[in-house]
Every structure is written in C-alpha cells, then in structure tokens.
Design a protein around this motif. Structure first.
Motif, PDB file in Angstrom:
ATOM      1  N   GLY A  82     -16.036  56.063 -10.994  1.00  0.00           N
ATOM      2  CA  GLY A  82     -15.157  56.255  -9.236  1.00  0.00           C
ATOM      3  C   GLY A  82     -14.477  54.909  -8.782  1.00  0.00           C
ATOM      4  O   GLY A  82     -14.626  53.603 -10.084  1.00  0.00           O
ATOM      5  N   TRP A  83     -14.160  54.369  -7.652  1.00  0.00           N
ATOM      6  CA  TRP A  83     -13.978  53.274  -7.064  1.00  0.00           C
ATOM      7  C   TRP A  83     -14.413  53.095  -5.894  1.00  0.00           C
ATOM      8  O   TRP A  83     -14.541  54.221  -5.416  1.00  0.00           O
ATOM      9  CB  TRP A  83     -12.551  53.134  -7.031  1.00  0.00           C
ATOM     10  CG  TRP A  83     -11.972  54.642  -6.305  1.00  0.00           C
ATOM     11  CD1 TRP A  83     -11.365  54.556  -5.526  1.00  0.00           C
ATOM     12  CD2 TRP A  83     -11.333  55.458  -7.397  1.00  0.00           C
ATOM     13  NE1 TRP A  83     -10.569  55.166  -5.432  1.00  0.00           N
ATOM     14  CE2 TRP A  83     -10.586  56.570  -6.174  1.00  0.00           C
ATOM     15  CE3 TRP A  83     -11.142  56.171  -8.664  1.00  0.00           C
ATOM     16  CZ2 TRP A  83      -9.523  57.677  -6.553  1.00  0.00           C
ATOM     17  CZ3 TRP A  83     -10.647  57.326  -8.887  1.00  0.00           C
ATOM     18  CH2 TRP A  83     -10.107  57.524  -7.332  1.00  0.00           C
ATOM     19  N   ASP A  84     -14.163  52.087  -4.997  1.00  0.00           N
ATOM     20  CA  ASP A  84     -14.941  51.985  -3.689  1.00  0.00           C
ATOM     21  C   ASP A  84     -14.502  50.493  -2.972  1.00  0.00           C
ATOM     22  O   ASP A  84     -13.558  50.070  -3.760  1.00  0.00           O
ATOM     23  CB  ASP A  84     -16.543  51.909  -3.563  1.00  0.00           C
ATOM     24  CG  ASP A  84     -16.939  53.006  -2.050  1.00  0.00           C
ATOM     25  OD1 ASP A  84     -15.675  52.876  -1.327  1.00  0.00           O
ATOM     26  OD2 ASP A  84     -17.550  53.615  -1.688  1.00  0.00           O
ATOM     27  N   GLN A  85     -14.293  50.040  -1.822  1.00  0.00           N
ATOM     28  CA  GLN A  85     -14.179  49.053  -1.660  1.00  0.00           C
ATOM     29  C   GLN A  85     -16.465  48.326  -0.963  1.00  0.00           C
ATOM     30  O   GLN A  85     -16.483  49.308  -0.628  1.00  0.00           O
ATOM     31  CB  GLN A  85     -12.747  49.049  -0.802  1.00  0.00           C
ATOM     32  CG  GLN A  85     -13.375  49.508   0.321  1.00  0.00           C
ATOM     33  CD  GLN A  85     -11.626  49.521   1.340  1.00  0.00           C
ATOM     34  OE1 GLN A  85     -10.379  49.651   0.262  1.00  0.00           O
ATOM     35  NE2 GLN A  85     -12.058  49.608   2.051  1.00  0.00           N
ATOM     36  N   ASP A  86     -15.429  47.327  -0.700  1.00  0.00           N
ATOM     37  CA  ASP A  86     -17.081  47.127   0.023  1.00  0.00           C
ATOM     38  C   ASP A  86     -15.966  46.030   1.145  1.00  0.00           C
ATOM     39  O   ASP A  86     -14.964  46.537   1.501  1.00  0.00           O
ATOM     40  CB  ASP A  86     -17.861  45.412  -1.401  1.00  0.00           C
ATOM     41  CG  ASP A  86     -16.832  43.952  -0.716  1.00  0.00           C
ATOM     42  OD1 ASP A  86     -15.283  44.149  -0.066  1.00  0.00           O
ATOM     43  OD2 ASP A  86     -17.270  42.652  -0.962  1.00  0.00           O
TER      44      ASP A  86
END
Length: 346
Positions: free
Chosen positions: A288-292
C-alpha cells in the motif's frame, strides 16, 4: 547464487530473530574501545550469539558507530543495532540481496519469458481512480510477518501468492517454502521457481508441510495436507512509473526490488526510508501507500528476510517518488489468480 550456500547462516538467523527484542545501549559505551567490547558482549548475550572473533567485533563496531552517528542527524528514519550487527556487508549481500539482478537493465513491456497465461485477466481498459491511501493489511489480506529461511528471493514470491489467494478465495493460508524447495525438479531457486511450482503443482500450506531446514529434502507428498494453492500465471512488472505501479498495487500486492544502501538498509529501525542508493537489489512486497502528517508520501513494504525485530515489525516505509526510489519501479513480479483457478483439494 547456490541455494545451499545460505544454509547455516539462514538457520542461525531465524533462531536469533525469533527470540530477539530491541537492543539498547548507553552513549558512553560508544566512546571507548572497552565500552564497545562490553557492548558487543552484551549484544552477543542478548541475541544468544556464541561466536566471538576480532573480525566479528570489528563489524559490530562499524555498525554501532554508523547507527549512533546516523541517529544524531535529523533524518526521516532511524537505525538500530539489530541481529545483523556483526555481519559484514558481503555476508549481508549474500544472504539478503539478489546479485542476479545487480546492474539489471530496465525490462521491456510485458514478460516474454513467463509462461503463457490464457486465464489471466485482460489489461484494464483505462486507469482507475486511486485513493489517497491504501493498506492491504487493513483488508485482512496479508499473512503475518515471518522470516522465511533459505533463498532471500523465494519468500517475497510466497507472500505474494498468499495475498492473491486470499483476495480471490477469501481464505488466508500461509504457504511452505520447504515444499517448493523439496518438490521443484531442479535448477535455480528464486521468484520464478515459486511461481512455477504454484502454476504446475500447487504449494502446500506451512501447517501441512513445515519448514525443517534450508536445504533440499526428498519431496514428501504425504505432507501435502488437504489443499495445494495454485495460480493462473505470472508476469514481470510492465509499468515503470509511479501511477502505473499504484494501479497494480491497487489490484494486489506487488513484489519489487530496491537498490538501497546495504549498510543503511540492514540497520533500518523505522520512519520513512530515503537513504542512499547504489546497493544490491533487495526484494520487498508493496502492500500500500500513505503519507505522514507533513505530506511526505511513502510506500508500505513487507519483508520476508528479517523477521519482526527489523524495521517496523518487519515492514518498511519507503519514500514515494515519481521516478521510483532506488530503481524500485525497474523490476518486479506478480502472480495472477482467477476465480476459475481453484486450489487443488486433496
């Protein structure tokens, strides 16, 4: 690389990683040779390492100083002194990096070398809308982190089959590398080996066919249990840009390689990894992917070489860039499984 070359190292590391907790140290220990030697002995006791030699101590010292100096900097990721602290870079590469992919040129579209896959899904008509974040772990698709002994590049293939099998059948099964090793007729061990066995024979579950060693044993069909997991086919990564890779990961977890710094990557503890490139390729499965909170985007990767003590309980967050951090969009593989491709019931 010969498969049996990693036997003793793989077996010993799986024992270490199954019992180890985080190793802490006092800053003053780093300042003197005596302090470092005492720290080394304490590390050996912590990880139940009996071997002690000047060469191992020198490797440990270099690791300790690297970790200590790095963690004083304002970097988005941290390092720690883990179970690999007394390994030389050559040993780490031998055990956890894929030398066959070193200096690999970008592959062309498609995968002519892969088996024909008449049952595989046709290419999508167009790009899908992609969510701002995605994590296959939240969909109860990803099997638990474990260290899979033997060849470093077989574990990622197994975990990718586990994932697509769960997506299609809704049954989460953990698979046996030992059965793949025992029942493959010969040739090099690697990602295509695992996919070939799943495609032509099926892969047994770990409960039925437990890991007994990192070497080849006689293929024991009495251990096949009640079910063999199969796939429809497989392919190499054929999209080499960020959005293309995201489109694939939105459909299923994808295994890719990264040419990360061997010294830094082996000591990764947590945070968004954006260290030096130029090392040898290491496999990781993108889940998956995300952002802080500050907006830095990252991939979420699962490893199968290090166990839960490494990184963020066996996972790594890698900075997400359009060109692909450390060539991570250059080479990857994924299995296919359609609803018509049923597992073999025994």
């Amino acid at each position: 690389m010969e498969f049996n070359k990693l036997l003793s190292l793989s077996v010993s590391l799986v024992l270490i990683l199954s019992v180890a907790e985080s190793f802490d140290y006092n800053e003053k220990e780093i300042e003197t040779e005596e302090g470092l030697e005492a720290m080394y002995d304490r590390w050996r006791s912590h990880h139940k390492v009996t071997e002690k030699s000047p060469e191992r101590f020198n490797a440990f010292k270099a690791t300790a100083q690297l970790v200590h100096n790095h963690n004083k900097l304002k970097k988005p990721y941290k390092m720690k002194i883990n179970a690999f602290a007394d390994m030389t870079i050559e040993e780490f590469r031998s055990a956890h990096a894929d030398e066959t992919l070193h200096n690999l040129k970008l592959p062309g579209p498609g995968c002519p070398a892969c088996p024909a896959c008449p049952n595989c899904p046709a290419a999508a008509a167009g790009p899908k809308d992609l969510p701002p974040r995605l994590d296959w772990r939240e969909k109860d698709v990803i099997t638990p982190v474990r260290r899979i002994p033997g060849c470093y590049n077989m574990g990622p293939a197994l975990t990718s089959i586990e994932a697509i099998n769960t997506i299609v059948t809704k049954e989460k099964l953990v698979l046996s590398q030992q059965q793949v090793v025992d029942c493959y007729p010969g040739g090099p061990m690697g990602v295509p080996t695992v996919y070939d066995v799943a495609l032509t024979q099926g892969v047994a579950t770990l409960d039925s066919y437990p890991e007994t060693s990192a070497r080849r044993e006689k293929c024991d069909k009495s251990k096949f249990g009640k079910k063999l997991v199969t796939i429809s086919g497989y392919e190499q990564l054929n999209k080499h840009d960020e959005e293309g890779v995201m489109q694939i990961v939105a459909e299923q977890p994808l295994i890719v390689t990264m040419d990360t710094s061997d010294e830094e990557y082996k000591n990764y503890a947590g945070g968004i990894y954006n260290g030096a490139c130029g090392g040898w390729p290491k496999w990781v499965m993108l889940v998956g992917w995300d952002q802080d909170p500050d907006g830095t985007k990252y991939w979420i990767g699962k490893t199968t070489s290090f166990g839960e003590e490494w990184g963020e309980k066996g996972y790594v967050r890698v900075i997400k860039t359009p060109e692909g951090f450390c060539k991570m969009y250059s080479y990857g593989m994924r299995p296919f499984k359609t609803i018509e491709t049923r597992n073999i019931e025994l």
